[in-house]
Motif scaffolding. Structure first.
Motif, PDB file in Angstrom:
ATOM      1  N   GLU A  37       0.793  -1.183   0.007  1.00  0.00           N
ATOM      2  CA  GLU A  37      -0.031   0.362   0.441  1.00  0.00           C
ATOM      3  C   GLU A  37       0.587   1.016  -0.390  1.00  0.00           C
ATOM      4  OE1 GLU A  37      -3.779   0.874  -0.257  1.00  0.00           O
ATOM      5  OE2 GLU A  37      -4.176  -1.095   0.112  1.00  0.00           O
ATOM      6  N   PHE A  38       1.884   0.812   0.626  1.00  0.00           N
ATOM      7  CA  PHE A  38       2.490   2.458   0.818  1.00  0.00           C
ATOM      8  C   PHE A  38       3.395   2.617  -0.588  1.00  0.00           C
ATOM      9  CE2 PHE A  38       7.116   4.690   2.246  1.00  0.00           C
ATOM     10  CZ  PHE A  38       6.545   5.524   2.833  1.00  0.00           C
ATOM     11  N   THR A  39       4.322   1.739  -0.546  1.00  0.00           N
ATOM     12  CA  THR A  39       4.820   1.606  -2.810  1.00  0.00           C
ATOM     13  C   THR A  39       3.726   2.203  -3.303  1.00  0.00           C
ATOM     14  OG1 THR A  39       6.675  -0.113  -1.618  1.00  0.00           O
ATOM     15  CG2 THR A  39       5.481   0.290  -4.288  1.00  0.00           C
ATOM     16  N   LEU A  53       3.469  11.356   3.974  1.00  0.00           N
ATOM     17  CA  LEU A  53       2.886   9.239   4.080  1.00  0.00           C
ATOM     18  C   LEU A  53       4.522   9.566   4.950  1.00  0.00           C
ATOM     19  CD1 LEU A  53       2.312   8.904   0.474  1.00  0.00           C
ATOM     20  CD2 LEU A  53       1.203   7.506   3.141  1.00  0.00           C
ATOM     21  N   GLN A  54       5.520   9.460   4.555  1.00  0.00           N
ATOM     22  CA  GLN A  54       6.745   9.972   4.699  1.00  0.00           C
ATOM     23  C   GLN A  54       7.110  10.509   6.272  1.00  0.00           C
ATOM     24  OE1 GLN A  54       9.451   8.118   4.080  1.00  0.00           O
ATOM     25  NE2 GLN A  54       9.165   8.319   2.168  1.00  0.00           N
ATOM     26  N   ARG A  55       6.498  11.438   6.592  1.00  0.00           N
ATOM     27  CA  ARG A  55       6.079  12.130   8.103  1.00  0.00           C
ATOM     28  C   ARG A  55       5.770  10.945   9.165  1.00  0.00           C
ATOM     29  NH1 ARG A  55       4.918  16.780   5.567  1.00  0.00           N
ATOM     30  NH2 ARG A  55       3.005  16.731   6.887  1.00  0.00           N
ATOM     31  N   THR A  56       4.572  10.585   8.765  1.00  0.00           N
ATOM     32  CA  THR A  56       3.570   9.888   9.381  1.00  0.00           C
ATOM     33  C   THR A  56       4.162   8.001  10.043  1.00  0.00           C
ATOM     34  OG1 THR A  56       1.807   8.874   7.640  1.00  0.00           O
ATOM     35  CG2 THR A  56       1.173  10.869   9.149  1.00  0.00           C
ATOM     36  N   ARG A  57       4.578   7.829   8.909  1.00  0.00           N
ATOM     37  CA  ARG A  57       5.690   6.734   8.808  1.00  0.00           C
ATOM     38  C   ARG A  57       6.543   6.122  10.025  1.00  0.00           C
ATOM     39  NH1 ARG A  57      10.522   3.900   8.195  1.00  0.00           N
ATOM     40  NH2 ARG A  57      10.613   1.375   6.905  1.00  0.00           N
ATOM     41  N   GLY A  58       7.080   7.343  10.526  1.00  0.00           N
ATOM     42  CA  GLY A  58       7.711   7.272  11.677  1.00  0.00           C
ATOM     43  C   GLY A  58       6.565   6.821  13.075  1.00  0.00           C
ATOM     44  N   THR A  59       5.831   7.647  13.075  1.00  0.00           N
ATOM     45  CA  THR A  59       4.385   7.569  14.136  1.00  0.00           C
ATOM     46  C   THR A  59       3.871   5.920  14.219  1.00  0.00           C
ATOM     47  OG1 THR A  59       4.254   9.561  14.100  1.00  0.00           O
ATOM     48  CG2 THR A  59       2.172   8.827  14.813  1.00  0.00           C
ATOM     49  N   PHE A  60       4.340   5.803  12.763  1.00  0.00           N
ATOM     50  CA  PHE A  60       3.422   4.039  12.898  1.00  0.00           C
ATOM     51  C   PHE A  60       4.516   3.462  13.706  1.00  0.00           C
ATOM     52  CE2 PHE A  60       4.003   1.113  10.798  1.00  0.00           C
ATOM     53  CZ  PHE A  60       3.298  -0.118  10.547  1.00  0.00           C
ATOM     54  N   LEU A  61       5.423   3.093  13.640  1.00  0.00           N
ATOM     55  CA  LEU A  61       6.869   2.365  13.708  1.00  0.00           C
ATOM     56  C   LEU A  61       7.188   2.451  15.242  1.00  0.00           C
ATOM     57  CD1 LEU A  61       9.202   2.404  10.715  1.00  0.00           C
ATOM     58  CD2 LEU A  61       7.653   0.489  10.856  1.00  0.00           C
ATOM     59  N   ALA A  62       6.484   3.656  15.477  1.00  0.00           N
ATOM     60  CA  ALA A  62       6.894   3.601  17.282  1.00  0.00           C
ATOM     61  C   ALA A  62       6.240   3.065  17.782  1.00  0.00           C
ATOM     62  CB  ALA A  62       7.009   5.121  17.627  1.00  0.00           C
ATOM     63  N   TYR A  63       4.590   3.702  17.367  1.00  0.00           N
ATOM     64  CA  TYR A  63       3.696   2.619  17.997  1.00  0.00           C
ATOM     65  C   TYR A  63       3.973   0.875  18.145  1.00  0.00           C
ATOM     66  CZ  TYR A  63      -1.136   1.609  19.180  1.00  0.00           C
ATOM     67  OH  TYR A  63      -2.288   1.279  20.078  1.00  0.00           O
ATOM     68  N   ARG A  64       3.694   1.209  16.265  1.00  0.00           N
ATOM     69  CA  ARG A  64       4.004  -0.553  16.638  1.00  0.00           C
ATOM     70  C   ARG A  64       5.539  -1.081  17.527  1.00  0.00           C
ATOM     71  NH1 ARG A  64       7.243  -2.842  11.610  1.00  0.00           N
ATOM     72  NH2 ARG A  64       8.880  -1.947  13.473  1.00  0.00           N
ATOM     73  N   GLU A  83      -4.650   4.610   7.486  1.00  0.00           N
ATOM     74  CA  GLU A  83      -4.604   6.029   6.548  1.00  0.00           C
ATOM     75  C   GLU A  83      -3.809   6.048   5.673  1.00  0.00           C
ATOM     76  OE1 GLU A  83      -1.803   7.699  10.915  1.00  0.00           O
ATOM     77  OE2 GLU A  83      -0.133   6.263   9.119  1.00  0.00           O
ATOM     78  N   ILE A  84      -3.355   5.265   5.047  1.00  0.00           N
ATOM     79  CA  ILE A  84      -2.339   5.242   3.903  1.00  0.00           C
ATOM     80  C   ILE A  84      -3.452   5.545   2.700  1.00  0.00           C
ATOM     81  CG2 ILE A  84      -1.300   4.192   2.103  1.00  0.00           C
ATOM     82  CD1 ILE A  84       0.249   2.945   4.254  1.00  0.00           C
ATOM     83  N   ARG A  85      -4.498   4.852   3.180  1.00  0.00           N
ATOM     84  CA  ARG A  85      -5.482   5.371   1.791  1.00  0.00           C
ATOM     85  C   ARG A  85      -6.359   6.718   2.084  1.00  0.00           C
ATOM     86  NH1 ARG A  85      -7.964  -0.926   2.388  1.00  0.00           N
ATOM     87  NH2 ARG A  85      -6.773  -2.212   1.192  1.00  0.00           N
ATOM     88  N   ASP A  86      -6.460   6.996   3.382  1.00  0.00           N
ATOM     89  CA  ASP A  86      -6.724   8.370   3.887  1.00  0.00           C
ATOM     90  C   ASP A  86      -6.081   9.101   3.071  1.00  0.00           C
ATOM     91  OD1 ASP A  86      -9.310   6.910   4.563  1.00  0.00           O
ATOM     92  OD2 ASP A  86      -8.355   7.830   7.081  1.00  0.00           O
ATOM     93  N   ILE A  87      -4.524   9.603   4.137  1.00  0.00           N
ATOM     94  CA  ILE A  87      -3.937  10.652   3.270  1.00  0.00           C
ATOM     95  C   ILE A  87      -4.030  10.148   1.298  1.00  0.00           C
ATOM     96  CG2 ILE A  87      -1.115  10.339   2.109  1.00  0.00           C
ATOM     97  CD1 ILE A  87      -1.355   9.788   4.718  1.00  0.00           C
ATOM     98  N   ILE A  88      -4.122   9.275   0.803  1.00  0.00           N
ATOM     99  CA  ILE A  88      -3.997   9.593  -1.088  1.00  0.00           C
ATOM    100  C   ILE A  88      -4.749   9.737  -1.758  1.00  0.00           C
ATOM    101  CG2 ILE A  88      -4.203   8.024  -2.959  1.00  0.00           C
ATOM    102  CD1 ILE A  88      -1.055   8.414  -2.279  1.00  0.00           C
ATOM    103  N   ASN A  89      -6.893   9.121  -0.516  1.00  0.00           N
ATOM    104  CA  ASN A  89      -7.859  10.120  -1.036  1.00  0.00           C
ATOM    105  C   ASN A  89      -8.007  11.294  -0.392  1.00  0.00           C
ATOM    106  OD1 ASN A  89      -8.667   7.093  -2.602  1.00  0.00           O
ATOM    107  ND2 ASN A  89      -8.389   6.664  -0.783  1.00  0.00           N
ATOM    108  N   ASP A  90      -7.174  12.060   0.145  1.00  0.00           N
ATOM    109  CA  ASP A  90      -7.484  13.394   0.055  1.00  0.00           C
ATOM    110  C   ASP A  90      -8.396  13.518   1.543  1.00  0.00           C
ATOM    111  OD1 ASP A  90      -5.254  14.443  -0.514  1.00  0.00           O
ATOM    112  OD2 ASP A  90      -6.726  14.729  -2.299  1.00  0.00           O
ATOM    113  N   ARG A  91      -8.574  12.289   1.983  1.00  0.00           N
ATOM    114  CA  ARG A  91      -9.242  12.419   3.931  1.00  0.00           C
ATOM    115  C   ARG A  91      -8.912  11.797   5.312  1.00  0.00           C
ATOM    116  NH1 ARG A  91     -11.764   7.576   1.246  1.00  0.00           N
ATOM    117  NH2 ARG A  91     -10.810   6.312   1.917  1.00  0.00           N
ATOM    118  N   TRP A  92      -6.984  13.070   4.968  1.00  0.00           N
ATOM    119  CA  TRP A  92      -6.499  12.021   6.407  1.00  0.00           C
ATOM    120  C   TRP A  92      -6.488  14.530   6.994  1.00  0.00           C
ATOM    121  CZ3 TRP A  92      -4.135  10.158   9.544  1.00  0.00           C
ATOM    122  CH2 TRP A  92      -2.942  10.779  10.546  1.00  0.00           C
TER     123      TRP A  92
END
Length: 92
Positions: A37-39, A53-64, A83-92
């Motif tokens: 999905e990210f790719t 997408l890049q900024r929120t990646r770190g938050t996801f990894l830290a939470y995981r 979250e990735i889908r929401d960002i791409i669909n401008d729902r973020w």
């Protein structure tokens, strides 16, 4: 030991989340799905979406990596996919 094949090399797994993903076929499958999905999102994203997408990646990894159960890790992956889908669909 599982036959898990996540999107990263398990020989380099260091964090609690990475180790858990490498030990679980289910989590490895979620990791591959999320990585796909990210790719795909990065390929079609605007520059602003790419940055988000890049900024929120770190938050996801830290939470995981703070999760103490497979259920928590699975939830983190499912949330990140949304979250990735929401960002791409401008729902973020």
């Amino acid at each position: 030991t599982s036959s898990a094949r996540p999107s990263f090399n398990c020989a380099n797994a260091r964090t609690r989340g990475e180790v858990a993903v490498c030990r679980s076929d289910r989590l490895a499958t979620l990791d591959r799905r999320m990585a796909g999905e990210f790719t795909g999102a990065m390929r079609q994203a605007t520059p602003e979406q790419r940055a988000l997408l890049q900024r929120t990646r770190g938050t996801f990894l830290a939470y995981r990596d703070r999760c103490t159960s497979d259920a928590c890790i699975a939830g983190a992956y499912n949330d990140r996919i949304r979250e990735i889908r929401d960002i791409i669909n401008d729902r973020w």
